[in-house]
Every structure is written in structure tokens, then in C-alpha cells.
Design a protein around this motif. Structure first.
Motif, PDB file in Angstrom:
ATOM      1  N   LYS A  35      16.955 -22.518  32.636  1.00 31.52           N
ATOM      2  CA  LYS A  35      15.824 -22.572  31.718  1.00 31.52           C
ATOM      3  C   LYS A  35      16.254 -23.265  30.429  1.00 31.52           C
ATOM      4  CE  LYS A  35      12.457 -19.817  29.166  1.00 31.52           C
ATOM      5  NZ  LYS A  35      11.975 -18.469  28.802  1.00 31.52           N
ATOM      6  N   ILE A  36      15.459 -24.238  30.007  1.00 34.07           N
ATOM      7  CA  ILE A  36      15.762 -24.982  28.788  1.00 34.07           C
ATOM      8  C   ILE A  36      15.494 -24.095  27.576  1.00 34.07           C
ATOM      9  CG2 ILE A  36      15.109 -26.982  27.395  1.00 34.07           C
ATOM     10  CD1 ILE A  36      14.528 -28.438  30.034  1.00 34.07           C
ATOM     11  N   THR A  37      16.476 -23.992  26.704  1.00 32.67           N
ATOM     12  CA  THR A  37      16.392 -23.058  25.577  1.00 32.67           C
ATOM     13  C   THR A  37      16.197 -23.742  24.231  1.00 32.67           C
ATOM     14  OG1 THR A  37      18.813 -23.060  25.335  1.00 32.67           O
ATOM     15  CG2 THR A  37      17.856 -21.401  26.797  1.00 32.67           C
ATOM     16  N   LYS A  38      16.386 -25.043  24.141  1.00 29.97           N
ATOM     17  CA  LYS A  38      16.346 -25.692  22.823  1.00 29.97           C
ATOM     18  C   LYS A  38      14.931 -25.914  22.305  1.00 29.97           C
ATOM     19  CE  LYS A  38      18.823 -29.231  23.631  1.00 29.97           C
ATOM     20  NZ  LYS A  38      19.546 -30.495  23.423  1.00 29.97           N
ATOM     21  N   PHE A  39      13.921 -25.750  23.162  1.00 29.76           N
ATOM     22  CA  PHE A  39      12.542 -25.857  22.733  1.00 29.76           C
ATOM     23  C   PHE A  39      11.833 -24.534  22.979  1.00 29.76           C
ATOM     24  CE2 PHE A  39      13.583 -30.112  24.625  1.00 29.76           C
ATOM     25  CZ  PHE A  39      13.847 -30.729  23.408  1.00 29.76           C
ATOM     26  N   MET A  40      10.633 -24.388  22.409  1.00 30.69           N
ATOM     27  CA  MET A  40       9.807 -23.207  22.640  1.00 30.69           C
ATOM     28  C   MET A  40       8.483 -23.645  23.244  1.00 30.69           C
ATOM     29  SD  MET A  40      11.609 -20.612  21.688  1.00 30.69           S
ATOM     30  CE  MET A  40      10.403 -19.319  21.474  1.00 30.69           C
ATOM     31  N   PRO A  41       8.496 -24.168  24.462  1.00 28.12           N
ATOM     32  CA  PRO A  41       7.249 -24.645  25.068  1.00 28.12           C
ATOM     33  C   PRO A  41       6.346 -23.498  25.489  1.00 28.12           C
ATOM     34  CG  PRO A  41       9.036 -24.748  26.644  1.00 28.12           C
ATOM     35  CD  PRO A  41       9.643 -24.306  25.341  1.00 28.12           C
ATOM     36  N   ASP A  42       5.090 -23.830  25.726  1.00 28.87           N
ATOM     37  CA  ASP A  42       4.122 -22.816  26.135  1.00 28.87           C
ATOM     38  C   ASP A  42       4.417 -22.282  27.524  1.00 28.87           C
ATOM     39  OD1 ASP A  42       2.840 -23.174  23.740  1.00 28.87           O
ATOM     40  OD2 ASP A  42       1.475 -24.698  24.534  1.00 28.87           O
ATOM     41  N   GLN A  43       5.124 -23.061  28.330  1.00 25.82           N
ATOM     42  CA  GLN A  43       5.494 -22.602  29.650  1.00 25.82           C
ATOM     43  C   GLN A  43       6.976 -22.915  29.889  1.00 25.82           C
ATOM     44  OE1 GLN A  43       2.748 -26.012  31.268  1.00 25.82           O
ATOM     45  NE2 GLN A  43       3.858 -25.138  32.967  1.00 25.82           N
ATOM     46  N   GLU A  44       7.547 -22.282  30.875  1.00 30.71           N
ATOM     47  CA  GLU A  44       8.970 -22.431  31.118  1.00 30.71           C
ATOM     48  C   GLU A  44       9.266 -23.784  31.758  1.00 30.71           C
ATOM     49  OE1 GLU A  44      10.275 -19.147  33.442  1.00 30.71           O
ATOM     50  OE2 GLU A  44      10.364 -17.786  31.725  1.00 30.71           O
ATOM     51  N   PHE A  45      10.329 -24.408  31.265  1.00 25.26           N
ATOM     52  CA  PHE A  45      10.831 -25.635  31.861  1.00 25.26           C
ATOM     53  C   PHE A  45      12.282 -25.415  32.250  1.00 25.26           C
ATOM     54  CE2 PHE A  45       7.301 -27.311  29.393  1.00 25.26           C
ATOM     55  CZ  PHE A  45       6.757 -28.243  30.252  1.00 25.26           C
ATOM     56  N   TYR A  46      12.655 -25.998  33.380  1.00 23.37           N
ATOM     57  CA  TYR A  46      14.026 -25.891  33.846  1.00 23.37           C
ATOM     58  C   TYR A  46      14.626 -27.286  33.957  1.00 23.37           C
ATOM     59  CZ  TYR A  46      13.216 -20.981  34.849  1.00 23.37           C
ATOM     60  OH  TYR A  46      12.942 -19.644  34.716  1.00 23.37           O
ATOM     61  N   GLY A  47      15.879 -27.387  33.593  1.00 20.99           N
ATOM     62  CA  GLY A  47      16.556 -28.676  33.655  1.00 20.99           C
ATOM     63  C   GLY A  47      18.005 -28.534  33.270  1.00 20.99           C
ATOM     64  N   GLY A  48      18.641 -29.674  33.048  1.00 21.35           N
ATOM     65  CA  GLY A  48      20.050 -29.691  32.661  1.00 21.35           C
ATOM     66  C   GLY A  48      20.181 -29.898  31.169  1.00 21.35           C
ATOM     67  N   GLU A  49      20.805 -28.943  30.499  1.00 16.60           N
ATOM     68  CA  GLU A  49      20.838 -28.935  29.030  1.00 16.60           C
ATOM     69  C   GLU A  49      22.280 -28.942  28.533  1.00 16.60           C
ATOM     70  OE1 GLU A  49      18.490 -26.349  25.600  1.00 16.60           O
ATOM     71  OE2 GLU A  49      19.032 -25.398  27.479  1.00 16.60           O
ATOM     72  N   ILE A  50      22.517 -29.697  27.449  1.00 17.89           N
ATOM     73  CA  ILE A  50      23.819 -29.695  26.771  1.00 17.89           C
ATOM     74  C   ILE A  50      23.680 -28.812  25.534  1.00 17.89           C
ATOM     75  CG2 ILE A  50      25.600 -31.073  25.642  1.00 17.89           C
ATOM     76  CD1 ILE A  50      25.333 -31.820  28.528  1.00 17.89           C
ATOM     77  N   ASN A  51      24.264 -27.629  25.579  1.00 16.00           N
ATOM     78  CA  ASN A  51      24.087 -26.714  24.445  1.00 16.00           C
ATOM     79  C   ASN A  51      25.354 -25.958  24.068  1.00 16.00           C
ATOM     80  OD1 ASN A  51      24.296 -25.004  26.610  1.00 16.00           O
ATOM     81  ND2 ASN A  51      22.190 -24.236  26.509  1.00 16.00           N
ATOM     82  N   ASP A  52      26.487 -26.346  24.603  1.00 16.93           N
ATOM     83  CA  ASP A  52      27.719 -25.630  24.283  1.00 16.93           C
ATOM     84  C   ASP A  52      28.847 -26.594  23.937  1.00 16.93           C
ATOM     85  OD1 ASP A  52      27.974 -26.709  26.770  1.00 16.93           O
ATOM     86  OD2 ASP A  52      28.886 -24.947  27.698  1.00 16.93           O
TER      87      ASP A  52
END
Length: 353
Positions: A35-52
């Protein structure tokens, strides 16, 4: 013309940063789709995220602390590839850079235009504008890493990485570059996620990848991963299949290979059948189920993984899309990319014997 060899790789991916982590993650089928965490969308989005990632580990220069994520991704991946190839940029007069992008700095572009429209020109930061132009990642990277040779930016879809490699090879052949970094980067953006979701394109991702290539006769203590034996790119808006088959045929001819000599075919999940390849049981691989779709970046990740497969003499089982028999030695890997507009590109990497 001297053979062009690949001497450095720099993967920055949702499953691993650096060649060891990347390879181990693929071998162990590490899931990069979350689950993508860098945004606060109205619905859940899943993808590959660089956050660490801590960019100061790669780029200690503080003047780039406010650069866009896509520029930071590009700089970090390029630095990894240069370090891997043991290249010290100040000592290379004609070190060049070719960057292939699909979307650019969407987040800064969005912020700039939002401020421009809602609060007027006085409130729109010039930093947002200058870093949102499409060649900003290449410009920032060349300044940051001391790359003084030719610097180019190509824009397009998944085939753009292959065309960036082709351009770099041409510039090396004409001696306009002594060595070349090739990089591609992508950053996630909330509104583009919505747009692609509406088009039925899900599990997008972000990150970067970089390669360092040079003529084989260059004095370098690094053992190359492989050499670039063949490549081609064709466009046929009315017939993608024809463009792809022509690209495959041309790349094989340049490499002096037959289809049966290909030990691994790296593609996208929607890769169409190719007449020249269908007659042979060739293992087919794709990273998208692990990393997500990052457009041009997905192709450079495929190139990096292909080079690592040749280096390790093995194909990670989690990437395979079919049950074709695997050779004991990985000698030739074909990377194919296509775009719905009728664009196709093919690259062949071969083991140095």
C-alpha cells in the motif's frame, strides 16, 4: 568499432537498493508491491514505493537537499553505477550521461502550477519551476557528480531506456564520450495514480536505475558484467507486432546470433508473441509482479537484472513466466520493450568469453 561493455550497475528499487540487495530480493521473491503511504488518496493504491532511503548516504552535497525526488533518485542510481565501475568522474574528461524519462518531476510541476493559479506568480517558487523541467534530473546529476561530457535527456515510454543505450553507444563509437552513464528514474504522483487507475493500469512504482558502459579497450581494472552485442528499435503506429519482429530480427543480426542462442528473454507481462522466438523454448522473465510498473525504469531494471544473471550464471526462478528449460550457462539475454503506440525496442547482452 570496439565492443561496448557494461562495467557498473546501480539499481534503486522498491525491493532493494544496490546490486546485492536487488539480486537477493529477486532470488527470494521479496514483495515490493505494498500500500502506497506517501499520499492520502480517497481510495487505497498499491505499488512500488521508495520510502526508506537516506539520500545523504549517496549524495552528501547539501545543495541538492531540496531537489525533486526524481532528481535524487537519478543522482543516487548514477553514483551507485559509477562506484560499481570504479569511475572517478573528475579524472574523465568526456564522461557522458544519457537519461531516459517517462513523466518527469510531476510533484514539483503540480505544486508550481497550483501556486501559480491559486496565489499568483509572486507565490510560485522558482525552485519548483527549475526542478520540474524534464531535463532537470540530468542537469542536477551532471553537476552533482562532476560529469563534464555530453548530457542528454530522452522522453518516452518503456522503450526509452533502450534508445538511451543506443544513443550512448553511438556517442562512444564516435569518440564524443569516453565512458557513459545511462540512467532512468520515476517518481510516484497522486494524480497520475488516479489517471492510470482509471485507464486500468495499476501497481505503478518509482525508483531509478543506472548503468555505466565503455569501450572494451578502456583501461579499467573492473571485470565487465557483459557486452552489448545487439540492439534495435522500430516504430510502426499501425502494427506493433511488425515493429517488434523487425527489431528482434535486426538485433539478432547485429549480435550475429540466432533465436535459439537466447538463454533468457526479459519482457513486460503483456509482451506479445514473436514469430522468430516462438519456435524455441526460451525462458521468459518479468520483474513487474515484484517491483510494479515504472515505465522506462522497469526496462533499465530488466537490463540490470540481465547483467546480474550473466554474472551469476543463473536465472532467479521467481521472475519466470513460463516453464521452459533453463541452460546451465547464461550467455545471451534479450531485453524487449514495447509501447501501445507501435514502438518496440530490443537489446541483447552477451557474456564475455
Amino acid at each position: 568499432m570496439d565492443r561496448i561493455v557494461l562495467t557498473g550497475v546501480g539499481p534503486l528499487t522498491p525491493i532493494g537498493k544496490g546490486k546485492e540487495d536487488f539480486w537477493n530480493a529477486v532470488v527470494n521473491n521479496f514483495p515490493g508491491i505494498k500500500k502506497i503511504t506517501k499520499f492520502m488518496p480517497d481510495q487505497e493504491f498499491y505499488g512500488g514505493e521508495i520510502n526508506d532511503i537516506h539520500f545523504d548516504e549517496y549524495i552528501p552535497d547539501t545543495k541538492f537537499r531540496r531537489a525533486t525526488e526524481i532528481s535524487k533518485f537519478t543522482m543516487s542510481a548514477a553514483k551507485m553505477a559509477m562506484d560499481d565501475a570504479q569511475v572517478d568522474s573528475p579524472n574523465i574528461k568526456n564522461l557522458g550521461l544519457v537519461v531516459g524519462l517517462t513523466h518527469g518531476a510531476l510533484n514539483y510541476t503540480q505544486s508550481y502550477h497550483e501556486l501559480l493559479v491559486t496565489e499568483g506568480p509572486e507565490s510560485a517558487s522558482p525552485i519548483l519551476f527549475s526542478d520540474s523541467i524534464l531535463n532537470a534530473p540530468a542537469g542536477n546529476t551532471s553537476i552533482c557528480l562532476g560529469i563534464h561530457g555530453p548530457v542528454h535527456t530522452l522522453i518516452g515510454g518503456s522503450v526509452t531506456t533502450i534508445r538511451a543505450i543506443m544513443l550512448a553507444v553511438q556517442l562512444l563509437a564516435t569518440k564524443k564520450m569516453e565512458k557513459s552513464v545511462i540512467a532512468s528514474a520515476e517518481e510516484l504522483n497522486k494524480f497520475s495514480l488516479y489517471c492510470y487507475y482509471r485507464l486500468g493500469i495499476n501497481t505503478l512504482s518509482e525508483g531509478a536505475g543506472a548503468l555505466l558502459i565503455e569501450p572494451e579497450d578502456t583501461k579499467n581494472n573492473q571485470v565487465p558484467y557483459c557486452y552489448i552485442s545487439g540492439f534495435a528499435s522500430q516504430t510502426n503506429p499501425s502494427n506493433l507486432q511488425s515493429a517488434l519482429e523487425e527489431s528482434v530480427e535486426t538485433a539478432l543480426k547485429k549480435a550475429n546470433l540466432k533465436a535459439k542462442d537466447v538463454d533468457l528473454l526479459m519482457t513486460s507481462p503483456s509482451f506479445p508473441k514473436v514469430q522468430q522466438l516462438d519456435a524455441y523454448e526460451i525462458p521468459m522473465g518479468s520483474l513487474d509482479s515484484i517491483t510494479g510498473n515504472a515505465f522506462a525504469v522497469s526496462t533499465i531494471w530488466n537490463v540490470i537484472l540481465s547483467a546480474l544473471c550473466i554474472r551469476h550464471g543463473a536465472i532467479p526462478l521467481p521472475i519466470l513466466k513460463n516453464s521452459a528449460p533453463i541452460n546451465n550457462e547464461i550467455r545471451n539475454v534479450m531485453i524487449c520493450a514495447t509501447e501501445s503506440e507501435g514502438v518496440a525496442g530490443v537489446l541483447i547482452l552477451s557474456k564475455i568469453s
